[in-house]
Design a protein around this motif. Structure first.
Motif, PDB file in Angstrom:
ATOM      1  N   LEU A 138       6.182  -2.141   4.574  1.00  0.00           N
ATOM      2  CA  LEU A 138       6.007  -0.701   4.798  1.00  0.00           C
ATOM      3  C   LEU A 138       5.654   0.027   3.503  1.00  0.00           C
ATOM      4  N   ALA A 139       6.296  -0.377   2.397  1.00  0.00           N
ATOM      5  CA  ALA A 139       5.976   0.254   1.110  1.00  0.00           C
ATOM      6  C   ALA A 139       4.545  -0.058   0.694  1.00  0.00           C
ATOM      7  N   ALA A 196       1.996  -0.621   2.762  1.00  0.00           N
ATOM      8  CA  ALA A 196       1.133   0.200   3.603  1.00  0.00           C
ATOM      9  C   ALA A 196       1.128   1.649   3.119  1.00  0.00           C
ATOM     10  N   ALA A 197       2.309   2.155   2.752  1.00  0.00           N
ATOM     11  CA  ALA A 197       2.390   3.525   2.232  1.00  0.00           C
ATOM     12  C   ALA A 197       1.608   3.654   0.926  1.00  0.00           C
ATOM     13  N   GLY A 198       1.689   2.647   0.088  1.00  0.00           N
ATOM     14  CA  GLY A 198       0.949   2.677  -1.175  1.00  0.00           C
ATOM     15  C   GLY A 198      -0.562   2.693  -0.954  1.00  0.00           C
ATOM     16  N   LEU A 208      -2.154   3.799   1.721  1.00  0.00           N
ATOM     17  CA  LEU A 208      -2.529   5.104   2.267  1.00  0.00           C
ATOM     18  C   LEU A 208      -2.507   6.181   1.181  1.00  0.00           C
ATOM     19  N   ALA A 209      -1.524   6.098   0.291  1.00  0.00           N
ATOM     20  CA  ALA A 209      -1.468   7.060  -0.815  1.00  0.00           C
ATOM     21  C   ALA A 209      -2.668   6.877  -1.749  1.00  0.00           C
TER      22      ALA A 209
END
Length: 139
Positions: free
Chosen positions: A56-57, A59-61, A63-64
């Motif tokens: 999840l981290a 994927a968040a990275g 997207l960021a």
């Protein structure tokens, strides 16, 4: 059959010191094995959570990163309204390199402060624990 004295079974009283020490040794071995199994199971559960959290981290990275790239493109396009497009890209690129360099230097300083990655406090307590165990066995 032996009589009970109110302390529970007197079977312990009928056993020799050698038998009691052997039982204690077996019980300690069983306790250590059970603790190792418990630790392994706990690590397995935590490992699954770490894997999920890392995914999840990640994927968040990503997207960021895409969001930041879009904002950089917007900054270049906005600055291009005032100066030529090539100059706008040059100004934004230079600013990003400057910010990245400062962040890299700060990160390097933090990393050098964290070396060596050995748990020194825990490692310093191990000899004390061993000494306490030896003292307890001698009694």
């Amino acid at each position: 059959m032996t009589e009970s004295t109110g302390r529970g079974s007197t079977a312990v009283d009928d056993r020799s010191i050698g038998q009691l020490v052997q039982d204690m040794s077996q019980q300690v071995q069983r306790l250590v094995r059970d603790e190792m199994r418990l630790a392994a199971e706990e690590l397995r559960r935590k490992g699954k959570r770490v894997g999920t959290g890392a995914g999840l981290a990640g994927a968040a990275g990503m997207l960021a990163l895409f969001g930041a790239a879009t904002l950089v493109a917007a900054a270049v396009l906005a600055l291009a309204l005032v100066v030529p497009g090539w100059a706008a890209a040059l100004i934004v690129g230079g600013a990003l390199l400057l910010i990245g360099g400062v962040a890299g230097l700060a990160g390097r300083k933090q990393l050098s402060a964290a070396v060596p990655p050995v748990p020194q406090e825990a490692a310093s307590g191990v000899p004390k624990d061993v000494a306490a165990l030896r003292e307890g066995v001698r009694r």
